[in-house]
Design a protein around this motif. Structure first.
Motif, mmCIF file in Angstrom:
data_model
loop_
_atom_site.group_PDB
_atom_site.id
_atom_site.type_symbol
_atom_site.label_atom_id
_atom_site.label_comp_id
_atom_site.label_asym_id
_atom_site.label_seq_id
_atom_site.Cartn_x
_atom_site.Cartn_y
_atom_site.Cartn_z
ATOM 1 N N ARG A 203 0.839 -1.112 -0.074
ATOM 2 C CA ARG A 203 0.062 -0.018 -0.260
ATOM 3 C C ARG A 203 0.790 1.242 -0.113
ATOM 4 N NH1 ARG A 203 -5.099 -1.511 4.215
ATOM 5 N NH2 ARG A 203 -5.806 -3.105 3.128
ATOM 6 N N ILE A 204 1.890 1.152 0.661
ATOM 7 C CA ILE A 204 2.979 2.337 0.741
ATOM 8 C C ILE A 204 3.257 2.511 -0.726
ATOM 9 C CG2 ILE A 204 4.934 3.369 1.472
ATOM 10 C CD1 ILE A 204 4.557 1.901 4.238
ATOM 11 N N LYS A 205 3.734 1.450 -1.308
ATOM 12 C CA LYS A 205 4.257 1.822 -2.705
ATOM 13 C C LYS A 205 3.360 2.166 -3.721
ATOM 14 C CE LYS A 205 5.909 -2.721 -3.043
ATOM 15 N NZ LYS A 205 6.605 -4.034 -3.570
ATOM 16 N N SER A 206 2.022 1.925 -3.597
ATOM 17 C CA SER A 206 1.307 2.315 -4.277
ATOM 18 C C SER A 206 0.852 3.883 -4.097
ATOM 19 C CB SER A 206 -0.169 1.465 -4.205
ATOM 20 O OG SER A 206 -0.627 1.853 -3.148
ATOM 21 N N ALA A 207 1.165 4.295 -2.855
ATOM 22 C CA ALA A 207 0.875 5.769 -2.581
ATOM 23 C C ALA A 207 2.143 6.393 -3.149
ATOM 24 C CB ALA A 207 0.542 5.735 -0.983
ATOM 25 N N LEU A 208 3.288 6.003 -3.228
ATOM 26 C CA LEU A 208 4.173 6.944 -3.943
ATOM 27 C C LEU A 208 4.365 7.247 -5.343
ATOM 28 C CD1 LEU A 208 7.013 4.845 -1.620
ATOM 29 C CD2 LEU A 208 5.665 7.040 -0.988
ATOM 30 N N ASN A 209 5.126 7.996 -5.696
ATOM 31 C CA ASN A 209 5.482 8.601 -6.910
ATOM 32 C C ASN A 209 6.450 7.575 -7.437
ATOM 33 O OD1 ASN A 209 3.439 10.451 -6.937
ATOM 34 N ND2 ASN A 209 4.782 12.000 -6.007
ATOM 35 N N GLU A 210 6.651 7.932 -8.783
ATOM 36 C CA GLU A 210 7.761 6.986 -9.527
ATOM 37 C C GLU A 210 8.899 7.509 -9.158
ATOM 38 O OE1 GLU A 210 9.227 5.572 -13.780
ATOM 39 O OE2 GLU A 210 7.430 6.857 -13.818
ATOM 40 N N GLY A 211 10.170 6.646 -8.659
ATOM 41 C CA GLY A 211 11.423 7.265 -8.333
ATOM 42 C C GLY A 211 11.529 7.190 -6.799
ATOM 43 N N GLU B 47 -3.814 7.354 4.657
ATOM 44 C CA GLU B 47 -5.465 6.856 4.248
ATOM 45 C C GLU B 47 -5.158 5.280 3.750
ATOM 46 O OE1 GLU B 47 -9.314 6.637 3.811
ATOM 47 O OE2 GLU B 47 -8.166 8.168 4.547
ATOM 48 N N ALA B 48 -4.279 4.851 3.022
ATOM 49 C CA ALA B 48 -4.079 3.491 2.523
ATOM 50 C C ALA B 48 -3.891 2.604 3.731
ATOM 51 C CB ALA B 48 -2.759 3.259 1.693
ATOM 52 N N VAL B 49 -3.221 2.811 4.856
ATOM 53 C CA VAL B 49 -2.851 1.981 5.916
ATOM 54 C C VAL B 49 -4.197 2.026 6.669
ATOM 55 C CG1 VAL B 49 -1.595 1.772 8.276
ATOM 56 C CG2 VAL B 49 -0.456 2.735 6.195
ATOM 57 N N ARG B 50 -5.283 2.953 6.746
ATOM 58 C CA ARG B 50 -6.243 2.896 7.589
ATOM 59 C C ARG B 50 -7.268 1.697 7.210
ATOM 60 N NH1 ARG B 50 -6.239 8.631 6.806
ATOM 61 N NH2 ARG B 50 -5.439 9.592 8.661
ATOM 62 N N SER C 198 -3.489 1.737 12.127
ATOM 63 C CA SER C 198 -3.145 3.398 11.773
ATOM 64 C C SER C 198 -1.697 3.350 11.784
ATOM 65 C CB SER C 198 -4.039 4.003 12.650
ATOM 66 O OG SER C 198 -3.686 4.073 13.881
ATOM 67 N N ALA C 199 -1.308 4.386 11.331
ATOM 68 C CA ALA C 199 0.192 4.671 11.502
ATOM 69 C C ALA C 199 0.428 6.214 11.936
ATOM 70 C CB ALA C 199 0.648 4.256 9.880
ATOM 71 N N SER C 200 1.603 6.273 12.633
ATOM 72 C CA SER C 200 2.187 7.558 12.823
ATOM 73 C C SER C 200 3.558 7.711 11.987
ATOM 74 C CB SER C 200 2.796 7.296 14.419
ATOM 75 O OG SER C 200 1.479 7.301 15.043
ATOM 76 N N LEU C 201 3.450 8.897 11.097
ATOM 77 C CA LEU C 201 4.325 9.247 10.361
ATOM 78 C C LEU C 201 4.891 10.474 10.424
ATOM 79 C CD1 LEU C 201 5.713 8.474 7.598
ATOM 80 C CD2 LEU C 201 3.606 9.452 6.502
ATOM 81 N N GLY C 202 6.238 10.403 10.671
ATOM 82 C CA GLY C 202 7.370 11.638 10.863
ATOM 83 C C GLY C 202 8.123 11.712 9.551
ATOM 84 N N TRP C 203 8.132 13.225 9.303
ATOM 85 C CA TRP C 203 8.938 13.635 8.196
ATOM 86 C C TRP C 203 10.036 14.589 8.419
ATOM 87 C CZ3 TRP C 203 8.132 11.481 3.536
ATOM 88 C CH2 TRP C 203 6.877 10.887 3.264
ATOM 89 N N ALA C 204 11.150 14.752 7.652
ATOM 90 C CA ALA C 204 12.099 15.627 7.807
ATOM 91 C C ALA C 204 12.452 15.984 6.261
ATOM 92 C CB ALA C 204 13.496 14.919 8.366
ATOM 93 N N LEU C 205 12.323 17.513 6.084
ATOM 94 C CA LEU C 205 12.447 18.123 4.717
ATOM 95 C C LEU C 205 13.930 18.717 4.569
ATOM 96 C CD1 LEU C 205 10.611 18.267 2.369
ATOM 97 C CD2 LEU C 205 9.866 20.546 3.394
ATOM 98 N N TYR C 206 14.474 18.236 3.337
ATOM 99 C CA TYR C 206 15.619 18.936 2.954
ATOM 100 C C TYR C 206 15.568 19.656 1.645
ATOM 101 C CZ TYR C 206 20.569 18.923 1.087
ATOM 102 O OH TYR C 206 21.818 19.255 0.605
#
Length: 953
Positions: free
Chosen positions: A567-575, A608-611, A624-632
């Motif tokens: 499900r995570i793979k399907s939610a991502l963009n190419e690359g 949403e996919a994990v839910r 459900s999931a808890s998701l943390g991000w770091a932006l470069y």
């Protein structure tokens, strides 16, 4: 002075600074010799006692799990010094500055707090001062150097500077030893792998060249000992009289004299449990550790030869076990899975060799001029594992087996191949090569050189790989033909590729693992820096995964992980990249990111996919999931720090209610620092007596009584602060389940509650007290021992006066383990309650599984019970089901008379909250009980107003 004398030891004279330099030089020489840690420790002790004049020096290593320092040097002490050289010392003695890397100096150790148990030893040996020196290994305090002296002023600044330099030298020595050990292990593993492959290759040569049965077995044993570097190898074959007797036929290595006339009756005492008997009985490879053999004769013989492990493999003739090959090793862990598989191949080759050699003796019609040469290949002529082609000196096929025909997809049978010319064979096999032109050119080169070719890989069509060997045949030093030998190693190559894949991919989800993710992240960071692009790193943890896996089983957990990965793979963009870090933790890399909104869009799709429910055997699994991000480049740090920042953000998302995402900001790190500061404050408060308990009464409204009565109290923890007063657990709740503090805090609250019960009993008040126990402490292996110790410390208190409350939301809660602990508590007559019921993942079925006596409805339901009719329905359902199960229900957080009235009308008979009383000191409880007047509406069973029950205005 005698060690037992009570006369004070004269203060030592000041140590000349030259002695310090001499000690430092000696330590430098010691470290330069690269000793093992034990030798290093012993040398350090000797140098400080001889050169510096320190007394009773100790070097110990820290066992963080046990919470103690274990003495390593001196290794042996006399009986009269056992009191001053303890085997272990609790690390809690060390002050915070020690854990920050500073030398912990006690100028007057006899009066130091926490040292009461050691004071008689200090006095007996004249110890006045001490210094504990932390020694790091790879950034963590690993070793402690403790020096003692009879003078408080012994630890002068120059000595402390010397100790810091010594600690640095010891750190370098320990890290160097650890690195050498790792390198030796890596080299040993690589050497063993290469040796195993060479052993197989050499054994195949033996099987190829052996012309007699004795030569085959003796040479094979010799190869195992000489090439494989094993100390002993022997081969025994069963006799033909059906007596289950094994006779030695070949031996190499140690103990030749004891094997010369070896004959084993497998049923004899001392032999029936040996590796030989086990192999004959099972027909499978068997590894036996000599240490497990006790005083059996086979184990005794093995120990005499210096062996720690024996590997036995069956030899088969005509499908039956006919003998055994036994290999001995000096190390108990010598026989890895790869080595056993190599020996299985060797045993197969020897079995085939034996079978063909024995058959060849009966082949009186065989051509004499080829017999000597073909004898070497009898082990493989009919083998289904290898293809064989023999060409005579006239360039025609002399022999061909079925495997060869099958490997090259030939329509002809082996019999039809006999007599064909080499050119015809080349034409028929040409198209089987992946590159026909290259394949034929290589064969021509081999024939032109006419030299042996050993095990070269060739590529065959349909993606297969063969191992090809070539050898000229000689008879009386005259050429008489050639032999080609081929083995299909496609599966072996696939297994090697699979092993390489396992190094970089998670086997459960087939996602990249942590090492590969970091390689990809480093590469993406380099590209982002060159092209001034943005990227985002996410770390995701599944909420409630462990309880789900505990309830539904390991396979259900794996299916959830696989489905989540897809499900995570399907939610991502190419690359973009998703990886699994282990457990239920995933990492995400978004490359070439446009802006922060793009990242949030992907994050939303992932959550949403994990839910979405995951089907499992007719059920729907919800997560459900808890998701943390770091932006470069907004967070312009290296790869490790980016992942760490994303992890910090993930924990914030989990703390804020789960099922959400969170972008890292410096404020998160500051919050983490505040949490660490609060952890230190709580630890100091635990040692300094600044943790206190307040007590909130619990009242019961009995059906047969017209007035409520006080039936107990809950002990609530507070942190006393000189400036802020009493601090609520809301500010330090994360500390209560801390790995190092959960158990000491639990022991404190149980002991303090029982002290309160003792004080109340002296006033004639018998009132049960419930304390909150963290999940980590409840699941700790020593929890029941802690409970027993506290109860034993208060023998006048009935165990029924102590209750413990646990929470259903604890992420560490193991239902099976919790049930065992609860059963043991009940056996001790200690009541167990389930706190905050309704806020976590538990259900009433979990309550029944854990067999708790009481559950407490969470205050979040009580707070809105007059406004949310859904809360009334939930509370009514809990009360009804609990009543059927015979479980007592307490409603906590009752703040108004109306809330209490509604709960009473629903059948809740026990209440707790501000509407009754705020938490108060223990000494205030008796007076409050004497003066408390319950609300009039609670004094009878009068139903609550209808609009309360229906949720109407």
């Amino acid at each position: 002075m005698s060690p037992s004398s009570n006369v004070p030891t004269p203060a030592p004279k000041a140590v000349p600074i030259e002695r310090f330099y001499s000690a430092l030089a000696s330590i430098g020489d010691l470290v330069a010799s690269m000793p093992q840690p034990q030798a290093l420790y012993a040398g350090i002790v000797d140098i400080f006692e001889r050169h510096v004049g320190a007394l009773l020096v100790i070097v110990g290593e820290i066992d963080y799990d046990a919470g103690v320092m274990l003495r390593r040097a001196p290794a042996q002490v006399s009986a009269r010094k056992e009191d001053i050289y303890p085997e272990s010392v609790p690390i809690a003695f060390a002050r915070p500055s020690f854990w920050e890397g500073e030398i912990d100096v006690e100028a007057n150790i006899a009066d130091a707090p926490g040292r009461e148990a050691m004071r008689p030893a200090y006095a007996r040996h004249g110890i006045r001062s001490s210094a504990a020196v932390p020694v790091h290994c790879f950034g963590k305090i690993h070793t402690v150097l403790i020096l003692r002296s009879s003078a408080p002023e012994f630890f002068m600044p120059e000595l402390l500077q010397l100790l810091k330099r010594v600690a640095l030298s010891m750190s370098h020595a320990l890290e160097g030893d650890a690195q050498r050990t790792r390198l030796d292990q890596s080299l040993l593993a690589a050497e063993r792998g290469q040796r195993a492959l060479r052993l197989l290759s050499e054994t195949l040569k033996v099987a190829t060249h052996a012309s007699m049965e004795r030569d085959l077995l003796n040479d094979a044993c010799g190869v195992v000992v000489d090439v494989g570097a094993y100390p002993v190898c022997w081969v025994g074959l069963l006799t033909s009289d059906h007596s289950q007797t094994l006779e030695l036929h070949a031996h190499a290595g140690r103990g030749a004299e004891s094997y010369q006339s070896l004959e084993l009756r497998l049923a004899d005492s001392g032999i029936s449990t040996s590796v030989t008997a086990a192999v004959i009985q099972s027909g499978e490879p068997v590894v036996k550790l000599v240490s497990e053999g006790g005083e059996e004769s086979w184990a005794t013989r093995a120990r005499q030869l210096g062996l720690a492990a024996l590997l036995g493999l069956p030899l088969h003739l005509r499908g039956q076990v006919a003998g055994v090959i036994v290999v001995g090793a000096e190390a108990a862990d010598r026989f890895s899975g790869a080595e056993i598989r190599v020996f299985e191949e060797i045993a197969k080759e020897l079995s085939l060799g034996l079978e063909q050699l024995r058959a060849s003796n009966a082949q009186e019609v065989a051509e004499r001029q080829l017999k000597a040469n073909l004898h070497r290949f009898q082990a493989i002529l009919a083998s289904r594992y290898a293809g064989v082609l023999v060409i005579d000196k006239t360039e025609h096929v002399q022999f061909c087996n079925a495997t060869f025909c099958r490997m090259f997809d030939l329509a002809e049978s082996p019999e039809q191949m006999i007599g064909l010319s080499s050119t015809q064979v080349g034409d028929k096999t040409r198209m089987a090569f992946a590159d026909p032109e290259r394949g034929i050119k290589r064969i021509s080169s081999i024939l032109e050189c006419d030299e042996p070719v050993d095990a070269e890989e060739i590529s065959i069509s349909r993606g297969r790989t063969y191992l090809r060997s070539f050898a000229p045949l000689m008879l009386d030093d005259q050429p008489c033909g050639r032999v080609w030998h081929l083995i299909d190693i496609t599966e072996r190559k696939a297994q090697q590729a699979q092993l390489e894949r396992l190094a970089y991919y998670d086997p459960t989800t087939e996602l990249p693992n942590r090492p590969l993710f970091f390689e990809l992240l480093e590469r993406a960071l380099g590209q982002a820096q060159r092209h001034r692009a943005s990227l985002a790193v996410g770390v995701m943890d599944l909420d409630g995964f462990k309880p789900l896996a505990d309830q539904h089983g390991h396979e259900a957990g794996n299916q959830v992980l696989r489905e989540t990965a897809n499900r995570i793979k399907s939610a991502l963009n190419e690359g973009d990249v998703v990886a699994r870090f282990g457990g239920d933790v995933f990492a995400v890399l978004l490359s070439d990111l446009g802006n922060q909104q793009d990242m949030l869009a992907v994050s939303g799709r992932i959550l949403e996919a994990v839910r979405c429910p995951i089907p499992w055997h007719g059920e729907s699994l919800h997560l459900s999931a808890s998701l943390g991000w770091a932006l470069y480049p907004q967070d312009d740090v290296d790869a490790d720090t980016l992942v760490r920042h994303a992890s910090l953000a993930m924990f914030v998302a989990k703390d804020r209610g789960r099922d959400r995402d969170q972008l890292y900001s410096p404020a998160i790190e500051l919050a983490g620092m505040e949490q660490r500061s609060m952890k230190s404050r709580v630890a100091d408060a635990l040692d300094g007596g600044s943790l206190v308990l307040l007590y909130q009464p619990i009242v019961a409204i009995d059906a047969e009584s017209t007035a409520p009565r006080v039936v107990g109290a809950e002990a609530l923890l507070r942190l006393r602060d000189t400036e802020s007063g009493l601090i609520s657990p809301a500010r330090f709740h994360h500390v209560l389940d801390d790995t190092r503090l959960a158990r000491p805090i639990g022991r404190f609250v149980m002991d303090a509650a029982l002290q309160t019960s003792e004080a109340w009993l002296q006033q004639g008040l018998r009132l049960p007290v419930a304390v909150n126990i963290s999940t980590r402490h409840l699941m700790h292996p020593q929890f029941l021992a802690d409970l027993d110790e506290v109860l034993s410390a208060h023998p006048t208190i009935d165990a029924t006066l102590l209750g413990i409350e646990i929470t259903e939301t604890g992420p560490l809660l193991d239902l099976a383990r919790a049930r065992l602990v609860i059963d043991e508590c009940r056996a001790r007559r200690v009541n167990v309650s389930l706190d905050d019921f309704g806020t976590g993942s538990a259900s009433l079925s979990h309550v029944q599984q854990m067999d708790v006596a009481t559950l407490k409805i969470d205050k979040s339901f009580v707070r809105d019970i007059l406004m949310e009719h859904r809360n009334i329905a939930i509370a009514a359902g809990i009360l009804t089901t609990a009543r059927i199960l015979g479980i007592t229900v307490i409603a906590e957080g009752v703040e108004t008379e109306a809330q209490g009235e509604t709960l009473i009308s629903l059948g809740c008979r026990q209440l707790q909250g501000y509407a009754i009383a705020q938490p108060m000191p223990a000494e205030a409880i008796p007076a409050w009980m004497a003066s408390w007047i319950p609300p009039a509406s609670w004094r009878s069973e009068t139903p609550a107003p209808e609009h309360h029950l229906l949720g109407e205005p």
